[in-house]
Design an enzyme around this catalytic site. Sequence first.
Site, short mmCIF file in Angstrom:
data_model
loop_
_atom_site.label_atom_id
_atom_site.label_comp_id
_atom_site.label_asym_id
_atom_site.label_seq_id
_atom_site.Cartn_x
_atom_site.Cartn_y
_atom_site.Cartn_z
N GLY A 17 0.71 -1.23 -0.24
CA GLY A 17 0.21 0.04 0.05
C GLY A 17 0.77 1.17 0.00
O GLY A 17 0.61 2.04 -0.91
N ALA A 39 6.91 -9.85 -3.91
CA ALA A 39 5.92 -9.96 -4.91
C ALA A 39 6.00 -9.18 -6.23
O ALA A 39 6.63 -8.21 -6.32
CB ALA A 39 4.44 -9.45 -4.31
N ASP A 54 13.34 -11.59 -1.58
CA ASP A 54 12.69 -11.94 -0.38
C ASP A 54 13.88 -11.47 0.50
O ASP A 54 14.75 -11.66 0.56
CB ASP A 54 12.59 -13.42 -0.04
CG ASP A 54 11.46 -13.61 0.99
OD1 ASP A 54 11.73 -13.07 2.21
OD2 ASP A 54 11.05 -14.58 0.86
N GLY A 76 8.04 -5.80 4.52
CA GLY A 76 7.68 -6.88 5.75
C GLY A 76 6.25 -7.06 6.03
O GLY A 76 5.50 -6.76 5.32
N HIS A 116 2.83 0.54 16.66
CA HIS A 116 2.55 -0.62 17.58
C HIS A 116 4.08 -0.91 18.36
O HIS A 116 3.62 -1.85 19.17
CB HIS A 116 2.11 -1.76 16.83
CG HIS A 116 0.53 -1.31 16.18
ND1 HIS A 116 -0.43 -1.53 17.01
CD2 HIS A 116 0.39 -1.01 14.82
CE1 HIS A 116 -1.37 -1.00 16.19
NE2 HIS A 116 -1.00 -0.77 14.92
N TYR A 139 4.13 -8.38 16.15
CA TYR A 139 4.59 -7.50 14.89
C TYR A 139 5.15 -6.13 15.46
O TYR A 139 6.20 -5.57 15.38
CB TYR A 139 3.27 -7.05 14.35
CG TYR A 139 3.17 -5.64 13.47
CD1 TYR A 139 4.08 -5.74 12.43
CD2 TYR A 139 2.56 -4.62 13.81
CE1 TYR A 139 4.19 -4.46 11.23
CE2 TYR A 139 2.66 -3.46 12.96
CZ TYR A 139 3.42 -3.63 11.95
OH TYR A 139 3.50 -2.59 10.89
P1 NAI Z 1 1.69 -3.75 2.99
O1 NAI Z 1 1.56 -5.01 3.69
O2 NAI Z 1 0.77 -3.32 2.26
O3 NAI Z 1 3.10 -3.71 2.14
C1 NAI Z 1 4.48 -4.51 2.66
C2 NAI Z 1 4.89 -5.09 1.42
O4 NAI Z 1 5.97 -5.90 1.89
C3 NAI Z 1 4.23 -5.98 0.47
O5 NAI Z 1 4.15 -5.65 -0.69
C4 NAI Z 1 4.74 -7.40 0.63
O6 NAI Z 1 4.72 -8.34 -0.52
C5 NAI Z 1 6.29 -6.98 1.22
N1 NAI Z 1 6.71 -8.00 1.93
C6 NAI Z 1 6.41 -8.78 2.85
N2 NAI Z 1 7.08 -9.77 3.37
C7 NAI Z 1 8.19 -9.81 2.60
C8 NAI Z 1 9.43 -10.30 2.41
N3 NAI Z 1 9.72 -11.43 3.38
N4 NAI Z 1 10.45 -9.92 1.51
C9 NAI Z 1 10.15 -9.00 0.65
N5 NAI Z 1 9.15 -8.39 0.76
C10 NAI Z 1 8.10 -8.48 1.71
O7 NAI Z 1 2.18 -2.76 3.99
P2 NAI Z 1 2.00 -0.94 4.10
O8 NAI Z 1 0.74 -0.52 4.62
O9 NAI Z 1 2.36 -0.59 2.41
O10 NAI Z 1 3.27 -0.71 5.14
C11 NAI Z 1 4.53 -0.37 4.45
C12 NAI Z 1 5.51 -0.57 5.79
O11 NAI Z 1 4.91 0.55 6.82
C13 NAI Z 1 5.33 -1.96 6.66
O12 NAI Z 1 6.56 -2.04 6.93
C14 NAI Z 1 4.45 -1.59 7.64
O13 NAI Z 1 4.73 -2.49 8.79
C15 NAI Z 1 4.63 0.06 8.02
N6 NAI Z 1 3.61 0.61 8.47
C16 NAI Z 1 2.68 1.10 7.71
C17 NAI Z 1 1.54 1.58 8.32
C18 NAI Z 1 0.30 2.20 7.68
O14 NAI Z 1 -0.49 2.60 8.16
N7 NAI Z 1 0.34 1.91 6.19
C19 NAI Z 1 1.61 2.08 9.92
C20 NAI Z 1 2.58 1.66 10.37
C21 NAI Z 1 3.54 0.89 9.97
C1 15L Z 2 0.21 -0.66 11.31
O1 15L Z 2 1.43 -0.65 11.79
C2 15L Z 2 -0.19 -1.37 9.98
O2 15L Z 2 1.05 -1.71 9.10
C3 15L Z 2 -1.32 -0.68 9.47
O3 15L Z 2 -1.96 -1.57 8.48
C4 15L Z 2 -2.11 -0.01 10.31
O4 15L Z 2 -2.82 -1.08 10.86
C5 15L Z 2 -1.58 0.85 11.39
O5 15L Z 2 -0.61 0.26 11.86
C6 15L Z 2 -2.45 1.44 12.49
O6 15L Z 2 -2.17 1.25 13.48
O7 15L Z 2 -3.66 2.02 12.10
#
Ligand code: NAI
Ligand code: 15L
Length: 271
Positions: A17, A39, A54, A76, A116, A139
């Site tokens: 995302g 992916a 990966d 991740g 978190h 997490y």
């Molecule tokens: P998401 O789940 O949409 O994207 C994470 C991406 O990491 C995915 O495309 C997935 O394929 C990839 N991934 C997972 N495991 C993997 C591996 N072993 N090797 C390589 N790639 C891998 O998450 P989002 O929302 O885009 O978040 C991005 C980052 O920001 C994450 O680390 C998340 O923990 C952190 N985050 C996001 C928040 C939010 O509000 N969107 C809030 C707090 C933290």
């Molecule tokens: C996170 O760490 C997650 O990656 C995101 O999907 C949301 O759940 C966010 O925290 C949140 O706390 O709203």
Amino acid sequence: MTINAHNRLLMTGAAGGLGQAMRGRLKANCAVLRLSDRAEFGPAHSHEEIMLADLADADAVLATMHGVDAVVHFGGISVEGPFGPILQANILGVYNLYEAARKQGTKRIVFASSNHVTGYYRQSETITADHAPRPDGLYGVSKAFGEDLSRFYYDRYGIETACVRIGSSFPEPKDRRMLASWLSYDDLHRLITACLTTPVLGHSIIFGMSNNSVTWWDNARARHVGYAPQDSSDVFREAVFARTPAPDASDPAVQFQGGGFVKAGPFPFTG
Ligand code: NAI
Ligand code: 15L
């Protein structure tokens, strides 16, 4: 201000995302944007390179770091779940990333940490970066590990890191909790840009939030980064209140900053 501060910038988690939301924006920050994920996510556009990897595969991660000046690390597991995948992606994966940076001479990383890490503080409290971690699940623990690991790599090897404890970064706040934790995509890009361009980043913990009236986090410790949010969840407040029920004050998801994450699990170990 010139924000194009790097030749080659690596963004992990490009298929996710935030990766999709930042892909277009981050092209302004570099000559070449290298995109990585495990992916598939389609072809490279102009001024882009794609290298699938990966995070648990040390050699693959090392290859993605070749010639990279700075990293935005989104890759991740992004929610609570079984420990096996979290271990591989968020613990082994972040170690592989920092080892690759050390070996390839990459000196600055923006690490997508999470609110978190401190999810077990109450919504009635305001915390700073000096408050001790209180993760609300496996997490959150994995993100706390990433924060500590990055501090070690700064102290030992001088690799600068911004640990951005992202709140809730989505197009709009989805519920009442997110009125406090919301981070707009444009503010996320402003924050990443500040972290990539500030002359001295050091090792900084920064709460990733917009200029929301209700907040649990105080970024006073990170003023040197120069992040100035320009958006606010306030414009969504009335609509969010209208479409969501009044909260039950005895619900832990309402009491703690981590929201529903404090009620997730337990999950079985799956390796
Ligand atoms: P998401 O789940 O949409 O994207 C994470 C991406 O990491 C995915 O495309 C997935 O394929 C990839 N991934 C997972 N495991 C993997 C591996 N072993 N090797 C390589 N790639 C891998 O998450 P989002 O929302 O885009 O978040 C991005 C980052 O920001 C994450 O680390 C998340 O923990 C952190 N985050 C996001 C928040 C939010 O509000 N969107 C809030 C707090 C933290
Ligand atoms: C996170 O760490 C997650 O990656 C995101 O999907 C949301 O759940 C966010 O925290 C949140 O706390 O709203």
